[in-house]
Write a protein that holds these residues in place. Structure first.
Motif, PDB file in Angstrom:
ATOM      1  N   THR A 210       0.824  -1.208   0.000  1.00  0.00           N
ATOM      2  CA  THR A 210       0.000   0.000   0.000  1.00  0.00           C
ATOM      3  C   THR A 210       0.860   1.260   0.000  1.00  0.00           C
ATOM      4  OG1 THR A 210      -0.165   0.089   2.423  1.00  0.00           O
ATOM      5  CG2 THR A 210      -1.830  -1.202   1.253  1.00  0.00           C
ATOM      6  N   ARG A 213       1.597   2.651  -3.395  1.00  0.00           N
ATOM      7  CA  ARG A 213       0.358   3.161  -3.987  1.00  0.00           C
ATOM      8  C   ARG A 213       0.045   4.566  -3.474  1.00  0.00           C
ATOM      9  NH1 ARG A 213      -0.357  -2.435  -4.231  1.00  0.00           N
ATOM     10  NH2 ARG A 213      -1.544  -3.140  -6.057  1.00  0.00           N
ATOM     11  N   GLU A 214       0.357   4.819  -2.211  1.00  0.00           N
ATOM     12  CA  GLU A 214       0.205   6.177  -1.680  1.00  0.00           C
ATOM     13  C   GLU A 214       1.058   7.155  -2.482  1.00  0.00           C
ATOM     14  OE1 GLU A 214      -1.509   7.340   1.081  1.00  0.00           O
ATOM     15  OE2 GLU A 214      -1.722   5.700   2.523  1.00  0.00           O
ATOM     16  N   ALA A 217      -0.381   7.736  -6.097  1.00  0.00           N
ATOM     17  CA  ALA A 217      -1.499   8.686  -6.153  1.00  0.00           C
ATOM     18  C   ALA A 217      -0.989  10.123  -6.136  1.00  0.00           C
ATOM     19  CB  ALA A 217      -2.450   8.439  -4.984  1.00  0.00           C
ATOM     20  N   ASP A 294      -9.867   9.623  -8.237  1.00  0.00           N
ATOM     21  CA  ASP A 294     -10.331   8.311  -7.778  1.00  0.00           C
ATOM     22  C   ASP A 294     -10.668   7.395  -8.946  1.00  0.00           C
ATOM     23  OD1 ASP A 294     -10.040   8.952  -5.113  1.00  0.00           O
ATOM     24  OD2 ASP A 294     -12.125   9.556  -4.836  1.00  0.00           O
ATOM     25  N   ASN A 299      -9.868   3.864  -7.075  1.00  0.00           N
ATOM     26  CA  ASN A 299      -9.762   3.881  -5.625  1.00  0.00           C
ATOM     27  C   ASN A 299     -10.846   2.990  -5.022  1.00  0.00           C
ATOM     28  OD1 ASN A 299      -9.269   4.472  -2.954  1.00  0.00           O
ATOM     29  ND2 ASN A 299      -9.252   6.688  -3.236  1.00  0.00           N
ATOM     30  N   ARG A 302     -12.451   5.114  -1.016  1.00  0.00           N
ATOM     31  CA  ARG A 302     -12.679   6.548  -0.816  1.00  0.00           C
ATOM     32  C   ARG A 302     -13.883   6.737   0.108  1.00  0.00           C
ATOM     33  NH1 ARG A 302      -9.584   9.890  -0.432  1.00  0.00           N
ATOM     34  NH2 ARG A 302      -8.845  10.127  -2.575  1.00  0.00           N
ATOM     35  N   HIS A 328      -4.413   6.609   0.134  1.00  0.00           N
ATOM     36  CA  HIS A 328      -4.629   6.008  -1.186  1.00  0.00           C
ATOM     37  C   HIS A 328      -3.958   4.642  -1.309  1.00  0.00           C
ATOM     38  CE1 HIS A 328      -5.143  10.411  -1.871  1.00  0.00           C
ATOM     39  NE2 HIS A 328      -6.181   9.974  -2.553  1.00  0.00           N
ATOM     40  N   CYS A 331      -5.593   1.877  -3.800  1.00  0.00           N
ATOM     41  CA  CYS A 331      -5.865   2.223  -5.192  1.00  0.00           C
ATOM     42  C   CYS A 331      -5.018   1.337  -6.101  1.00  0.00           C
ATOM     43  CB  CYS A 331      -5.560   3.695  -5.453  1.00  0.00           C
ATOM     44  SG  CYS A 331      -3.796   4.115  -5.449  1.00  0.00           S
ATOM     45  N   PRO A 339     -14.958  -0.419  -6.872  1.00  0.00           N
ATOM     46  CA  PRO A 339     -14.469   0.775  -6.170  1.00  0.00           C
ATOM     47  C   PRO A 339     -15.443   1.209  -5.083  1.00  0.00           C
ATOM     48  CG  PRO A 339     -15.465   1.409  -8.247  1.00  0.00           C
ATOM     49  CD  PRO A 339     -15.487  -0.099  -8.212  1.00  0.00           C
ATOM     50  N   SER A 624     -15.629  -0.160   2.353  1.00  0.00           N
ATOM     51  CA  SER A 624     -14.419   0.602   2.626  1.00  0.00           C
ATOM     52  C   SER A 624     -13.696   0.014   3.824  1.00  0.00           C
ATOM     53  CB  SER A 624     -14.765   2.071   2.903  1.00  0.00           C
ATOM     54  OG  SER A 624     -15.505   2.183   4.105  1.00  0.00           O
TER      55      SER A 624
END
Length: 627
Positions: A210, A213-214, A217, A294, A299, A302, A328, A331, A339, A624
């Motif tokens: 992750t 991925r941050e 974004a 997004d 994403n 979100r 993020h 994502c 999503p 989520s």
């Protein structure tokens, strides 16, 4: 669990990460992480290969390296390390076939290794270019650490996260170690269970991945369009980090320096998040810009908790707010996922895009973005980049057609009927594009071997109860009636019935769905099937996600089931409920698939426009994951 620098650090400023051009090409600094979270910073010599790197890991970290593989993104490294760039993170994983469930994954305590640790407090890794803001942020945090200002653990969420502060004692950045994510081996909140590289909270996002991925974004937020805070991937060293007892799963306080690979994101002072504030005051432009991001990155998380809200002060700014999107990490999944867009039913999302927003969308180039991410984040997987390309193309065509943000998000979202999950309109288009691809390949095969041989081949296949897409023309043009009914006895995904046209006695209902005969004409006179026909047939197929996950039935060679036709490699995720998989095509098939995909978009958008007049709001589940 300590990290050693196998050799002394290269000369340079404290945050490091100079471009490769500043060093001889045969001297590269890399950061190797094991499945249990151990990290080793080392310099590669010209003579180094995967074997020598693993040997250094074994000596420095006392970890087993037999029957293991050294990986950089999708590439399994062997003798040649020329593809490894300076400041790249590498991953040492044990081969699954040789893993013993009776042998625990032990990490070194670090008592015998700390004297070798010459690492800097924070080193930015992966990125070829570092923004001045990020460099200054890292320097401020390092200065605060030298003054004795300690980080603060964040108690909320499912993963390990820490506030790192500046010299004034104010929160400056949020650091999330990759080995403290949910399900990761050193998660401090009890959510452990998987080694790094295995499926995580979302099946298409691996544990420990992750963090990049941050960063992705942030890098994709061109010109700070959506207001994503400055983010970098770092190797950070501090005793506050968590280490779990591998045998008992207990946490232990640390008094030694512990190094981790983590995402570092600038802390944004705010008044509350979107869950604590009415959405009516949110600026339309801010909602649109976050939604555009997004959609591009698909994403899957979100929710309102990762939309920060700041009040704007000053003359004429009464009740005006600014939105800041964060978190993020879920994502860019490796397959098309469902999503989660919190904004999808906000009134702002139903307002048409402005000219500035349309110009921004028009300027997006997913192929250039993919090349940029390969350069900045060498560990990113090609499957993630294909999802980026697919979703960006979808966004660009949808915006040009005149769809608003909510309509685009709605077409990307799956629908739930009871406990059954149905593919989204985006996934249906991809399914149809793959069917067209197979049809084109079959036609080419027909021309190559001749009608006689093909006819005999088809007869042979029919004798063995195989369906080699013999009815593909009927399915595409809608000239045949195909009944859809209840779930099959063996729990197979009924979606495969579109491919195999299997007729089972108990699968036949009194209510049958008949494809219409409508079709659209694409470029060069090619027939493009109406997406509404496929959509309607899907919705009557009764897709059962649980049956797909627990039946134990493997779908070989069926792209509709989202599985690969080849053998599962070390780097391939296990089969999931994904309806569409983007990794089962070589480069040539992928390019042809994209052409088919684009041809199908206009009929799908037209159907969306016509269908929205009478369509009721979809039922969605809250999927989520706040962490």
């Amino acid at each position: 669990m300590a990290v050693a620098a196998f050799r002394g650090p290269p000369k340079g400023e404290c945050c490091g990460n100079k471009n490769m051009e500043t060093k001889p090409s045969w001297r590269r600094r890399v950061f190797v992480q094991t499945e249990t979270g151990c990290v080793l910073g080392m310099e590669l010599d010209r003579s180094d290969n995967a074997h020598t790197v693993k040997r250094k890991l074994q000596i420095a970290l006392n970890v087993p390296t037999e029957e293991s593989s050294l990986i950089c993104g999708d590439t399994i490294l062997k003798n040649d390390l020329s593809v490894v760039r300076n400041d790249s993170p590498l991953f040492l994983t044990r081969n699954f076939l040789h893993r013993s469930s009776s042998s625990p994954c032990l990490s070194p305590t670090g008592r015998d290794l700390q004297h070798k640790d010459r690492s800097r407090a924070i080193e930015i890794i992966g990125c070829a270019e570092i923004s001045p803001e990020t460099k200054q942020l890292v320097k401020d945090i390092i200065s605060a650490i030298k003054l004795g200002i300690e980080p603060i653990p964040i108690q909320s969420g499912l993963g390990g996260a820490y506030y790192f502060r500046n010299c004034d004692g104010e929160n400056a950045a949020i650091v999330k170690p990759t080995d403290e994510e949910p399900y990761a081996p050193n998660n401090p909140k009890g959510f452990v269970g998987n080694a790094l590289g295995q499926p995580g909270l979302k099946r298409s996002v691996r544990v420990g991945e992750t963090g990049f991925r941050e960063v992705a974004a942030y890098l994709l937020d061109h010109d700070h369009f959506a207001n994503v805070p400055s983010t970098a991937l770092v190797k950070v060293t501090h005793p506050i980090f968590n280490i779990n007892d591998r045998v008992n799963g207990n946490m232990h306080p640390n008094d030694k320096q512990i190094s981790k690979i983590a995402s570092l994101q600038q802390y944004i002072p705010h008044d509350f998040d979107a869950s604590d504030h009415g959405t009516s005051s949110f600026p339309v432009a801010a909602v649109h810009r976050i939604g555009i991001l997004d959609i591009r990155i698909l994403n899957t998380d979100r929710h309102a908790g990762n939309l920060l809200v700041r009040r704007l002060e000053g003359l004429g700014r009464f009740d005006q707010v600014e939105l800041v999107p964060i978190d993020h990490g879920l994502c860019l999944p490796e397959n098309l996922e469902d999503p989660y867009f919190e904004w999808i039913h906000w009134p702002q999302a139903s307002i048409p895009f402005s000219d500035d927003e349309l110009n921004y969308i028009h300027s997006l180039d997913p192929f250039r973005d993919s090349d940029m991410l390969r350069m900045e984040l060498p560990m990113i997987r090609e499957a993630c980049l294909r999802v980026l390309v697919l979703c960006t193309v979808f966004l660009k065509e949808a915006a040009a057609f005149g769809l608003c943000l909510s309509e685009i998000g709605d077409m990307m979202s799956r629908e739930f009927q009871g406990h059954d999950e149905e593919p989204s309109e985006l996934e249906l288009i991809c399914i149809e594009a793959k069917k067209l691809l197979d049809q084109e390949e079959f036609t080419s095969f027909e021309e190559e071997v001749g009608d006689k041989d093909v006819t005999q081949f088809q007869l042979d296949c029919e004798d063995q109860s195989f369906d080699l897409n013999s009815n593909v023309d009927e399915k595409l043009t809608g000239t045949s009636s195909i009944p859809f009914g209840s779930k099959s006895r063996n729990g197979r995904n009924p979606l495969s019935k579109l491919e195999e046209n299997v007729m089972e006695d108990e699968a036949v209902n009194e209510e049958e769905t008949t494809f219409g005969a409508d079709e659209c004409t694409g470029p060069a006179g090619n027939l493009v099937p109406n997406i509404s026909m496929l959509s309607m047939s899907m919705k009557n197929a009764g897709l059962d996600e649980k049956g797909l996950q627990h039946s134990g039935t493997k779908h070989k060679g069926g792209f509709l089931a989202g599985t690969s036709s080849g053998n599962t490699s070390l780097n391939e995720l296990p089969a999931t409920s994904s309806f569409v998989k983007v990794t089962d095509m070589d480069e040539e098939r992928w390019n042809q698939f994209l052409e088919n995909f684009q041809r199908l978009l206009i009929p799908a958008f037209d159907n969306c426009k016509r269908g929205n007049m009478n369509k009721k709001q979809r039922q969605r589940l809250g999927t989520s994951c706040q962490f």
